[in-house]
Scaffold this motif. Structure first.
Motif, PDB file in Angstrom:
ATOM      1  N   LEU A   1      36.652 -38.846   4.418  1.00 51.71           N
ATOM      2  CA  LEU A   1      35.721 -39.061   3.314  1.00 51.71           C
ATOM      3  C   LEU A   1      34.538 -38.103   3.346  1.00 51.71           C
ATOM      4  O   LEU A   1      34.190 -37.510   2.325  1.00 51.71           O
ATOM      5  CB  LEU A   1      35.184 -40.496   3.347  1.00 51.71           C
ATOM      6  CG  LEU A   1      36.118 -41.590   2.889  1.00 51.71           C
ATOM      7  CD1 LEU A   1      35.543 -42.948   3.258  1.00 51.71           C
ATOM      8  CD2 LEU A   1      36.356 -41.481   1.398  1.00 51.71           C
ATOM      9  N   LEU A   2      33.918 -37.967   4.496  1.00 53.39           N
ATOM     10  CA  LEU A   2      32.631 -37.289   4.572  1.00 53.39           C
ATOM     11  C   LEU A   2      32.686 -35.863   5.094  1.00 53.39           C
ATOM     12  O   LEU A   2      31.656 -35.197   5.163  1.00 53.39           O
ATOM     13  CB  LEU A   2      31.669 -38.111   5.439  1.00 53.39           C
ATOM     14  CG  LEU A   2      31.418 -39.541   4.960  1.00 53.39           C
ATOM     15  CD1 LEU A   2      30.487 -40.260   5.920  1.00 53.39           C
ATOM     16  CD2 LEU A   2      30.883 -39.560   3.541  1.00 53.39           C
ATOM     17  N   GLY A   3      33.878 -35.398   5.432  1.00 52.00           N
ATOM     18  CA  GLY A   3      34.010 -34.038   5.930  1.00 52.00           C
ATOM     19  C   GLY A   3      33.660 -33.009   4.857  1.00 52.00           C
ATOM     20  O   GLY A   3      33.617 -33.295   3.668  1.00 52.00           O
ATOM     21  N   THR A   4      33.415 -31.783   5.302  1.00 52.73           N
ATOM     22  CA  THR A   4      33.078 -30.684   4.401  1.00 52.73           C
ATOM     23  C   THR A   4      34.300 -30.304   3.579  1.00 52.73           C
ATOM     24  O   THR A   4      35.412 -30.251   4.088  1.00 52.73           O
ATOM     25  CB  THR A   4      32.601 -29.464   5.217  1.00 52.73           C
ATOM     26  OG1 THR A   4      31.511 -29.883   6.030  1.00 52.73           O
ATOM     27  CG2 THR A   4      32.165 -28.331   4.321  1.00 52.73           C
TER      28      THR A   4
ATOM     29  N   ILE B   1      30.776 -35.769  -5.257  1.00 56.31           N
ATOM     30  CA  ILE B   1      31.263 -37.046  -5.800  1.00 56.31           C
ATOM     31  C   ILE B   1      31.393 -38.072  -4.684  1.00 56.31           C
ATOM     32  O   ILE B   1      30.888 -39.199  -4.790  1.00 56.31           O
ATOM     33  CB  ILE B   1      32.615 -36.858  -6.529  1.00 56.31           C
ATOM     34  CG1 ILE B   1      32.402 -36.132  -7.855  1.00 56.31           C
ATOM     35  CG2 ILE B   1      33.314 -38.199  -6.757  1.00 56.31           C
ATOM     36  CD1 ILE B   1      33.692 -35.693  -8.535  1.00 56.31           C
ATOM     37  N   VAL B   2      32.044 -37.692  -3.594  1.00 52.02           N
ATOM     38  CA  VAL B   2      32.282 -38.621  -2.489  1.00 52.02           C
ATOM     39  C   VAL B   2      30.976 -38.992  -1.797  1.00 52.02           C
ATOM     40  O   VAL B   2      30.703 -40.171  -1.554  1.00 52.02           O
ATOM     41  CB  VAL B   2      33.284 -38.031  -1.474  1.00 52.02           C
ATOM     42  CG1 VAL B   2      33.456 -38.965  -0.284  1.00 52.02           C
ATOM     43  CG2 VAL B   2      34.617 -37.763  -2.135  1.00 52.02           C
ATOM     44  N   HIS B   3      30.142 -38.001  -1.504  1.00 56.63           N
ATOM     45  CA  HIS B   3      28.893 -38.273  -0.786  1.00 56.63           C
ATOM     46  C   HIS B   3      27.943 -39.132  -1.619  1.00 56.63           C
ATOM     47  O   HIS B   3      27.303 -40.042  -1.080  1.00 56.63           O
ATOM     48  CB  HIS B   3      28.219 -36.969  -0.374  1.00 56.63           C
ATOM     49  CG  HIS B   3      28.881 -36.325   0.800  1.00 56.63           C
ATOM     50  ND1 HIS B   3      28.208 -35.520   1.669  1.00 56.63           N
ATOM     51  CD2 HIS B   3      30.155 -36.355   1.258  1.00 56.63           C
ATOM     52  CE1 HIS B   3      29.025 -35.098   2.618  1.00 56.63           C
ATOM     53  NE2 HIS B   3      30.220 -35.593   2.376  1.00 56.63           N
ATOM     54  N   THR B   4      27.853 -38.858  -2.896  1.00 57.32           N
ATOM     55  CA  THR B   4      26.972 -39.658  -3.755  1.00 57.32           C
ATOM     56  C   THR B   4      27.455 -41.101  -3.834  1.00 57.32           C
ATOM     57  O   THR B   4      26.666 -42.045  -3.703  1.00 57.32           O
ATOM     58  CB  THR B   4      26.886 -39.042  -5.164  1.00 57.32           C
ATOM     59  OG1 THR B   4      26.423 -37.696  -5.044  1.00 57.32           O
ATOM     60  CG2 THR B   4      25.947 -39.825  -6.061  1.00 57.32           C
ATOM     61  N   ALA B   5      28.761 -41.279  -4.019  1.00 60.83           N
ATOM     62  CA  ALA B   5      29.323 -42.633  -4.086  1.00 60.83           C
ATOM     63  C   ALA B   5      29.137 -43.353  -2.754  1.00 60.83           C
ATOM     64  O   ALA B   5      28.736 -44.525  -2.721  1.00 60.83           O
ATOM     65  CB  ALA B   5      30.803 -42.563  -4.463  1.00 60.83           C
ATOM     66  N   TYR B   6      29.375 -42.662  -1.659  1.00 65.24           N
ATOM     67  CA  TYR B   6      29.231 -43.258  -0.333  1.00 65.24           C
ATOM     68  C   TYR B   6      27.790 -43.691  -0.081  1.00 65.24           C
ATOM     69  O   TYR B   6      27.534 -44.799   0.397  1.00 65.24           O
ATOM     70  CB  TYR B   6      29.688 -42.263   0.739  1.00 65.24           C
ATOM     71  CG  TYR B   6      29.751 -42.860   2.121  1.00 65.24           C
ATOM     72  CD1 TYR B   6      30.902 -43.481   2.572  1.00 65.24           C
ATOM     73  CD2 TYR B   6      28.650 -42.811   2.978  1.00 65.24           C
ATOM     74  CE1 TYR B   6      30.961 -44.041   3.847  1.00 65.24           C
ATOM     75  CE2 TYR B   6      28.698 -43.365   4.239  1.00 65.24           C
ATOM     76  CZ  TYR B   6      29.853 -43.967   4.672  1.00 65.24           C
ATOM     77  OH  TYR B   6      29.906 -44.536   5.922  1.00 65.24           O
ATOM     78  N   ARG B   7      26.851 -42.830  -0.427  1.00 66.92           N
ATOM     79  CA  ARG B   7      25.429 -43.179  -0.229  1.00 66.92           C
ATOM     80  C   ARG B   7      25.037 -44.413  -1.040  1.00 66.92           C
ATOM     81  O   ARG B   7      24.273 -45.249  -0.564  1.00 66.92           O
ATOM     82  CB  ARG B   7      24.542 -42.004  -0.615  1.00 66.92           C
ATOM     83  CG  ARG B   7      24.390 -40.994   0.467  1.00 66.92           C
ATOM     84  CD  ARG B   7      23.307 -39.954   0.138  1.00 66.92           C
ATOM     85  NE  ARG B   7      23.464 -38.811   0.997  1.00 66.92           N
ATOM     86  CZ  ARG B   7      24.061 -37.673   0.650  1.00 66.92           C
ATOM     87  NH1 ARG B   7      24.517 -37.510  -0.567  1.00 66.92           N
ATOM     88  NH2 ARG B   7      24.179 -36.691   1.509  1.00 66.92           N
TER      89      ARG B   7
END
Length: 116
Positions: free
Chosen positions: A80-83, A92-98
């Motif tokens: 999920l959080l890898g580069t 998209i993933v980082h914003t949703a995860y945060r």
């Protein structure tokens, strides 16, 4: 975002709390992909988010089934959080995860309320 601390956070959650977290993440990725795709015009990012949601849904199913062959927690968080080469997809993933992380409350759920 520190991936190792996120792995530790997720690994410390109980089974049902992990499933709740992933379910919220699926919903947030869906919303973020719609917004991040500029009104649905960026098909590449929509396809990416769809594939990611399918993986997360399968992982959730494996969690709830207590499937021992499921991917390890650290593998999922790194996935999920890898580069990523596509920085838009990464956003998209980082914003949703945060969003999930900042609003998530673990209830230390240990039992299902409606057992079979």
């Amino acid at each position: 975002m520190n991936i190792q601390s996120e792995i530790e956070f997720f690994s410390d959650l109980g089974l049902l709390d992990k499933a709740r977290f992933i379910t919220r993440l699926i919903a947030e990725i869906t919303e973020e992909a719609k917004v991040g795709a500029g009104g649905g015009q960026d098909l590449t990012r929509l396809r990416f988010s769809n594939e990611l949601i399918q993986r997360l849904a399968r992982f959730n199913y494996q969690l709830l089934s207590e499937d021992t062959s499921r991917p390890a927690d650290d593998v999922m968080i790194r996935m999920l959080l890898g580069t990523r080469a596509d920085k838009g997809a990464e956003r998209i993933v980082h914003t949703a995860y945060r969003r999930v992380l900042t609003s998530y409350e673990s209830f230390d759920t240990t039992v299902l309320l409606n057992p079979r």
